[in-house]
Design a protein around this motif. Structure first.
Motif, PDB file in Angstrom:
ATOM      1  N   MET A   1       0.845  -1.202   0.000  1.00 55.33           N
ATOM      2  CA  MET A   1       0.000   0.000   0.000  1.00 55.33           C
ATOM      3  C   MET A   1       0.878   1.249   0.000  1.00 55.33           C
ATOM      4  O   MET A   1       1.817   1.363   0.786  1.00 55.33           O
ATOM      5  CB  MET A   1      -0.904   0.058   1.229  1.00 55.33           C
ATOM      6  N   LEU A   2       0.572   2.167  -0.896  1.00 51.76           N
ATOM      7  CA  LEU A   2       1.254   3.460  -0.938  1.00 51.76           C
ATOM      8  C   LEU A   2       0.311   4.444  -0.265  1.00 51.76           C
ATOM      9  O   LEU A   2      -0.724   4.790  -0.822  1.00 51.76           O
ATOM     10  CB  LEU A   2       1.562   3.866  -2.382  1.00 51.76           C
ATOM     11  N   HIS A   3       0.663   4.852   0.952  1.00 49.32           N
ATOM     12  CA  HIS A   3      -0.325   5.554   1.782  1.00 49.32           C
ATOM     13  C   HIS A   3      -0.270   7.069   1.669  1.00 49.32           C
ATOM     14  O   HIS A   3      -1.000   7.757   2.387  1.00 49.32           O
ATOM     15  CB  HIS A   3      -0.208   5.117   3.243  1.00 49.32           C
ATOM     16  N   MET A   4       0.580   7.592   0.795  1.00 52.81           N
ATOM     17  CA  MET A   4       0.630   9.045   0.607  1.00 52.81           C
ATOM     18  C   MET A   4       0.789   9.371  -0.868  1.00 52.81           C
ATOM     19  O   MET A   4       1.367   8.592  -1.623  1.00 52.81           O
ATOM     20  CB  MET A   4       1.801   9.644   1.378  1.00 52.81           C
ATOM     21  N   ALA A   5       0.287  10.547  -1.227  1.00 52.10           N
ATOM     22  CA  ALA A   5       0.503  11.031  -2.589  1.00 52.10           C
ATOM     23  C   ALA A   5       1.955  11.474  -2.719  1.00 52.10           C
ATOM     24  O   ALA A   5       2.575  11.882  -1.750  1.00 52.10           O
ATOM     25  CB  ALA A   5      -0.433  12.205  -2.867  1.00 52.10           C
ATOM     26  N   GLY A   6       2.500  11.382  -3.929  1.00 49.42           N
ATOM     27  CA  GLY A   6       3.864  11.851  -4.171  1.00 49.42           C
ATOM     28  C   GLY A   6       4.701  10.822  -4.891  1.00 49.42           C
ATOM     29  O   GLY A   6       4.183   9.907  -5.530  1.00 49.42           O
ATOM     30  N   LYS A   7       6.022  10.979  -4.742  1.00 47.24           N
ATOM     31  CA  LYS A   7       6.964  10.146  -5.487  1.00 47.24           C
ATOM     32  C   LYS A   7       7.366   8.912  -4.675  1.00 47.24           C
ATOM     33  O   LYS A   7       7.943   9.040  -3.596  1.00 47.24           O
ATOM     34  CB  LYS A   7       8.211  10.979  -5.829  1.00 47.24           C
ATOM     35  N   TRP A   8       7.068   7.763  -5.186  1.00 44.65           N
ATOM     36  CA  TRP A   8       7.440   6.491  -4.561  1.00 44.65           C
ATOM     37  C   TRP A   8       8.457   5.787  -5.454  1.00 44.65           C
ATOM     38  O   TRP A   8       8.483   6.002  -6.665  1.00 44.65           O
ATOM     39  CB  TRP A   8       6.225   5.581  -4.401  1.00 44.65           C
ATOM     40  N   GLU A   9       9.247   4.928  -4.846  1.00 47.46           N
ATOM     41  CA  GLU A   9      10.139   4.073  -5.615  1.00 47.46           C
ATOM     42  C   GLU A   9       9.759   2.623  -5.332  1.00 47.46           C
ATOM     43  O   GLU A   9       9.793   2.196  -4.166  1.00 47.46           O
ATOM     44  CB  GLU A   9      11.591   4.333  -5.207  1.00 47.46           C
ATOM     45  N   LEU A  10       9.354   1.912  -6.355  1.00 46.71           N
ATOM     46  CA  LEU A  10       9.021   0.490  -6.228  1.00 46.71           C
ATOM     47  C   LEU A  10      10.309  -0.292  -6.444  1.00 46.71           C
ATOM     48  O   LEU A  10      10.983  -0.117  -7.460  1.00 46.71           O
ATOM     49  CB  LEU A  10       7.975   0.120  -7.279  1.00 46.71           C
ATOM     50  N   VAL A  11      10.661  -1.122  -5.468  1.00 48.00           N
ATOM     51  CA  VAL A  11      11.974  -1.775  -5.490  1.00 48.00           C
ATOM     52  C   VAL A  11      11.828  -3.297  -5.507  1.00 48.00           C
ATOM     53  O   VAL A  11      11.112  -3.869  -4.681  1.00 48.00           O
ATOM     54  CB  VAL A  11      12.793  -1.368  -4.238  1.00 48.00           C
ATOM     55  N   PHE A  12      12.522  -3.923  -6.456  1.00 47.89           N
ATOM     56  CA  PHE A  12      12.629  -5.383  -6.490  1.00 47.89           C
ATOM     57  C   PHE A  12      14.076  -5.720  -6.112  1.00 47.89           C
ATOM     58  O   PHE A  12      15.008  -5.326  -6.826  1.00 47.89           O
ATOM     59  CB  PHE A  12      12.331  -5.918  -7.894  1.00 47.89           C
ATOM     60  N   GLU A  13      14.249  -6.426  -5.023  1.00 52.84           N
ATOM     61  CA  GLU A  13      15.596  -6.844  -4.620  1.00 52.84           C
ATOM     62  C   GLU A  13      15.792  -8.269  -5.111  1.00 52.84           C
ATOM     63  O   GLU A  13      15.215  -9.213  -4.576  1.00 52.84           O
ATOM     64  CB  GLU A  13      15.745  -6.765  -3.102  1.00 52.84           C
ATOM     65  N   VAL A  14      16.596  -8.396  -6.147  1.00 56.22           N
ATOM     66  CA  VAL A  14      16.728  -9.671  -6.859  1.00 56.22           C
ATOM     67  C   VAL A  14      18.014 -10.370  -6.419  1.00 56.22           C
ATOM     68  O   VAL A  14      19.115  -9.839  -6.586  1.00 56.22           O
ATOM     69  CB  VAL A  14      16.754  -9.433  -8.391  1.00 56.22           C
ATOM     70  N   ARG A  15      17.869 -11.553  -5.864  1.00 57.75           N
ATOM     71  CA  ARG A  15      19.030 -12.331  -5.403  1.00 57.75           C
ATOM     72  C   ARG A  15      19.309 -13.470  -6.388  1.00 57.75           C
ATOM     73  O   ARG A  15      18.466 -14.355  -6.573  1.00 57.75           O
ATOM     74  CB  ARG A  15      18.765 -12.927  -4.023  1.00 57.75           C
ATOM     75  N   ALA A  16      20.484 -13.416  -6.981  1.00 56.50           N
ATOM     76  CA  ALA A  16      20.925 -14.495  -7.858  1.00 56.50           C
ATOM     77  C   ALA A  16      22.044 -15.245  -7.129  1.00 56.50           C
ATOM     78  O   ALA A  16      22.346 -14.943  -5.973  1.00 56.50           O
ATOM     79  CB  ALA A  16      21.410 -13.926  -9.182  1.00 56.50           C
TER      80      ALA A  16
END
Lengths: 386, 126
Positions: free
Chosen positions: B97-112
């Motif tokens: 959930m993005l609980h505020m308006a504004g700039k968010w960064e969606l992050v995928f932490e990928v482990r190989a």
């Protein structure tokens, strides 16, 4: 001819005191429509049920729910005070640590209480019944009342099917579900802001000019310089979440109100939460927040963002009722010191440095979010239940 | 120009094998080592509304975590999403959930096997 008519309309259209950019207009439109659409609560099998609403209304004003027979829910949630009490901190059997929040528009909430310790309105409704400083009762007392009073027992049967049985906790939870069904009906009416917002979205300049000029200027600050709508978002003017607003959270020397931090711990330990056995929704479709909520150190001292609807009649303000007037609240945000905020918390609030005129304009705007009078009229109760 | 762009986009995942996310349109994020395709359910996103992510990572990693934060506000979400594997290199994340308006960064932490890569995309929420 068509062209002449158009020109007349353009030149005759009343001028607005304030012009709004497209971006501002989009933000304003996002605060409606009102009333917002609503569907019954799937976790409560009697949500929206007329018999449950009737029983819940009776229980809301029922003093015998308290241990001394003198206090009901309406003791702190008075209809004539916007369903709050006008006190800094609520007083039941004793003074509690927080301001009594209004129960108007609670149907739209995700979390309940200043700390969000409950994830449904019915679970929240159990809390004051059992709190020793509020009604100070017990499941056994509530069950005894529901079984022993023939009228309440009849209404319980009409609402839930079987008569109140031997399981005290179940009767307590069912009573709370009826209380919730009643509170869900308490929705604030339309306001001057709603008329303006709707006129703006349909481009009706004549209707827009009926909105007071000071409120228009205040609205521009609200969605612009003040960025108030970052948290006070949507038709109910709240994101339903929790923030540190720089209000002291000392309750008394040596004791603090941990706010959301304690609320999450309480929520997860509560057997009436939406992951527990009393959720009537087998799919647990509204339990996603409870399943995923994250306890962080920064939650310490965070409190729920309140709705701004009917704000004028819910003074005093903040979780501890420490600010007496709307002007005080605006001045708080205008002069807020970052030193008052958690060092590991959010970097959201900055002093707005509003001028006295801007404070007046913002106050005027917030005043237009009230419905001036409310819509609740206590219905005469039929005496007999068959 | 448009043909060239398509060719370039097609070339990147080709080096790592075709990357697909069946079920409709998807957003694409490319990093030096991975391609992430994702879509949100529901879409578009709204402030204060829980949502899920369906996503694919190519090449398939050992594991992946999902998070989101507001860099300017210095905070993340109030919820911890869970990620479940739905197929080889494809996943579902729930509880965001993005609980505020504004700039968010969606992050995928990928482990190989021998690396951890942070694959991110900016989302602006009104």
């Amino acid at each position: 001819m068509k062209r002449i008519t158009f020109l007349l309309l353009v030149f005759c259209a009343p001028a607005l005191a304030v012009t709004f950019t497209d971006d501002e207009a989009r933000k304003i439109a996002a605060h409606g429509p009102w009333p917002a659409p609503w569907t019954p609560d799937p976790s409560n099998r009697v949500s929206g049920n007329a018999s449950a609403i009737d029983l819940g209304e009776r229980l809301f004003f029922e003093r015998r729910l308290s241990v001394n027979g003198e206090i009901s829910c309406s003791h702190c949630h008075l209809p004539e005070r916007n369903w709050s009490d006008g006190l800094p901190r609520a007083v039941g059997l004793a003074e509690v640590d927080r301001n009594a929040p209004s129960v108007v528009n609670v149907r739209y909430h995700r979390w309940f209480g200043w700390d969000g310790a409950h994830d449904s309105l019915w679970a929240q409704s159990i809390n004051p019944i059992l709190d020793p400083r509020e009604l100070g009762a017990s499941a056994a007392r509530v069950a005894k009342l529901m079984r022993g009073d023939s009228d309440l027992a009849c209404r319980y049967r009409k609402t839930f099917g079987p008569a109140p049985g031997a399981d005290d906790e179940k009767i307590l939870v069912d009573s709370a579900k009826a209380l919730a069904a009643f509170q869900e009906t308490l929705v604030s009416g339309r306001t001057a802001f709603d008329e303006f917002r709707d006129a703006l979205t349909r481009g009706d300049r004549a209707a827009m000019t009926r909105y007071p000029e000071a409120a228009q200027r205040g609205l521009k600050i609200f969605v612009g310089k003040g960025a108030c709508d970052v948290c006070h978002v949507g038709p109910a003017f709240t994101n339903g979440e929790f923030h540190d607003t720089g209000i002291a959270f000392f309750i008394r020397p040596g004791e603090v109100d941990s706010g959301r931090y304690g609320g999450i711990k309480k929520l997860l330990a509560d057997r009436t939460n939406l992951l527990g056995p009393y959720n009537d929704d087998a799919k647990r479709s509204t339990a996603i927040g409870t399943r995923h909520v994250s306890l962080e150190h920064r939650n310490f001292g965070e409190f729920k963002v309140p709705s701004l609807r009917n704000l004028e009649s819910s003074a005093p303000y903040m979780h501890n009722g420490s600010l007496a007037s709307l002007r005080d609240v605006i001045k708080h945000y205008s002069e807020i010191s970052p030193d008052r905020l958690h060092s590991d918390g959010e970097a959201i609030l900055k002093a707005l440095h509003l001028t006295p005129e801007e404070i007046e304009d913002l106050t005027a705007f917030l005043g237009t979010l009230s419905d001036r009078g409310g819509t609740y009229k206590r219905r005469p109760f039929p005496q007999d239940c068959r | 120009m448009r043909a060239l762009l398509v060719a370039l986009l097609a070339a990147a995942p080709a080096a790592q094998g075709a990357c697909e996310l069946p079920g409709g349109e998807a957003q694409k994020i490319e990093s030096p080592r991975h391609v992430v395709l994702y879509r949100t359910r529901p879409a578009p996103l709204k402030v204060g509304q829980h949502f899920a992510l369906e996503f694919a990572v190519c090449p398939a990693p050992q594991s992946v975590r999902v998070d989101a934060w507001m860099p300017e506000h210095r905070h993340g979400m109030n919820y911890r999403p869970t990620v479940t594997v739905t197929g080889e290199g494809s996943y579902k994340a729930e509880g965001l959930m993005l609980h505020m308006a504004g700039k968010w960064e969606l992050v995928f932490e990928v482990r190989a096997k021998d690396s951890v890569e942070r694959v991110a995309q900016v989302i602006r929420l009104e």
